[in-house]
Scaffold this active site. Structure first.
Site, PDB file in Angstrom:
ATOM      1  N   LYS A   6      10.345 -30.385 -64.796  1.00  0.00           N
ATOM      2  CA  LYS A   6      11.239 -31.366 -64.383  1.00  0.00           C
ATOM      3  C   LYS A   6      11.772 -32.270 -65.235  1.00  0.00           C
ATOM      4  CE  LYS A   6      10.308 -30.198 -59.487  1.00  0.00           C
ATOM      5  NZ  LYS A   6       9.628 -30.528 -58.391  1.00  0.00           N
ATOM      6  N   GLN A  65       6.569 -35.377 -55.727  1.00  0.00           N
ATOM      7  CA  GLN A  65       6.091 -33.998 -55.680  1.00  0.00           C
ATOM      8  C   GLN A  65       5.216 -33.638 -54.561  1.00  0.00           C
ATOM      9  OE1 GLN A  65       7.284 -31.764 -57.939  1.00  0.00           O
ATOM     10  NE2 GLN A  65       5.864 -30.115 -57.231  1.00  0.00           N
ATOM     11  N   ASP A  79      15.628 -33.963 -53.922  1.00  0.00           N
ATOM     12  CA  ASP A  79      15.030 -32.890 -53.101  1.00  0.00           C
ATOM     13  C   ASP A  79      15.806 -32.544 -51.978  1.00  0.00           C
ATOM     14  OD1 ASP A  79      12.960 -31.723 -54.589  1.00  0.00           O
ATOM     15  OD2 ASP A  79      11.605 -33.486 -54.140  1.00  0.00           O
TER      16      ASP A  79
HETATM   17  N1  GUN Z   1       6.517 -28.768 -54.112  1.00  0.00           N
HETATM   18  C1  GUN Z   1       6.898 -27.559 -54.001  1.00  0.00           C
HETATM   19  N2  GUN Z   1       8.110 -27.251 -54.250  1.00  0.00           N
HETATM   20  C2  GUN Z   1       8.838 -28.464 -54.334  1.00  0.00           C
HETATM   21  C3  GUN Z   1       9.852 -29.242 -54.544  1.00  0.00           C
HETATM   22  O1  GUN Z   1      10.974 -28.526 -54.445  1.00  0.00           O
HETATM   23  N3  GUN Z   1      10.098 -30.654 -54.416  1.00  0.00           N
HETATM   24  C4  GUN Z   1       8.908 -31.340 -54.298  1.00  0.00           C
HETATM   25  N4  GUN Z   1       9.215 -32.697 -54.391  1.00  0.00           N
HETATM   26  N5  GUN Z   1       7.871 -30.941 -54.244  1.00  0.00           N
HETATM   27  C5  GUN Z   1       7.646 -29.263 -54.208  1.00  0.00           C
END
Ligand code: GUN
Length: 279
Positions: free
Chosen positions: A52, A96, A119
């Protein structure tokens, strides 16, 4: 042989489009910065977080990392989120998931300012999706819509079966397909006659978390199959929830694993970050 839906290429196109947009905004004096919070050292999460941050760098927005110890308290995490909510230099906040067991994920998600919730997990953004209002949309399902559209696959009027009902994928996926005028059925672990139901799908979206579970016996001839699963096999190779070799000879189009849905999640996160720059 089926058409392969190339998520790697499509995600690259999207990131390049965003890179141009960010350059234009920069010329107008608008900067972007994503705050990424990770609690603990889950290796899979560390890989996602690194990717990311790399994507931010690629499209030209800033990123700030907060790597917190596993032992961090919920109060400490909430205090950091509040600080970032109030920081005018930060326009996106990503925590996350999963969080360690001693933290209430819902409480943390609800603490993020909805206009910085890139998100799309905050109930205000989820509610906006349900009501057809503008807001951030969860990245993986948003990426699947882009994959279908950019592969010229019609959605309106199609029978779509989504397997999985998670807040991150299954539920928002179903709502997005409904918004695109598909006839949508959500299947889950208690669904009866899964095989028969899947056979009715023109578009089958699989997010069940079971390696190679869906074989040709679940799939209608000529269907479109989207595989959200990702699993490491004993031989070290990655596979999805779909048994690709069994299914692919029978379908119109299918996403591979890796290189299908996965890269789209990050591309759509970047899309949301660019949206957040002007909120
Ligand atoms: N853990 C697995 N997929 C995601 C996601 O799309 N965003 C976040 N913040 N955590 C995750």
């Amino acid at each position: 042989m089926a058409n392969l839906i190339d998520g790697k290429q499509i995600s690259q196109e999207i990131k390049d489009e965003l890179k141009d947009k960010v350059a234009q905004k920069k010329a107008q004096g608008i900067q972007g910065c994503l705050a990424v919070i990770q609690v603990g050292e889950d290796p899979a999460s560390s890989v996602y977080v690194r990717n990311k941050k790399r994507a931010c760098e690629y499209i030209g927005i800033g990123s700030k990392s907060y790597e917190l110890k596993e032992s961090t308290t919920e109060e400490e995490l909430l205090a950091l989120v509040q600080k970032l909510n109030a920081d005018a230099d930060i326009n996106g906040i990503l925590v996350q998931l999963p969080l360690p067991g001693h933290m209430d994920e819902n409480k943390v998600i609800q603490a993020i300012a909805p206009k910085k919730d890139v998100d799309g997990f905050h109930p205000q953004n989820v509610g906006a999706l349900v009501s057809g209002l503008p807001g951030f949309v969860s990245c993986t399902p948003a990426g699947i819509i882009e994959l279908l559209k950019r592969s010229n696959i019609d959605i309106a009027g199609k029978n779509c079966v989504v397997i999985g009902r998670s807040n991150i994928v299954g539920k928002p996926m179903s709502l997005l397909m409904l918004r695109e005028n598909a006839t949508v059925t959500i299947a889950h672990s208690k669904t009866k006659n899964l095989q028969e139901l899947c056979k009715t799908a023109d578009i089958l979206i699989v997010a069940m978390g079971k390696p190679k579970f869906i074989d040709a016996s679940y799939v209608k001839e000529g269907a479109v199959v989207i595989d959200v699963g990702i699993h490491r096999q004993e031989n070290g190779k990655l596979c999805g929830d779909v048994d690709f070799d069994s299914v692919s000879p029978h379908v119109q189009a299918i996403t591979p694993v890796p290189g299908g849905v996965g890269p789209m999640t990050i591309a759509m996160l970047m899309y949301n970050c660019v949206q957040a720059m002007t909120k």
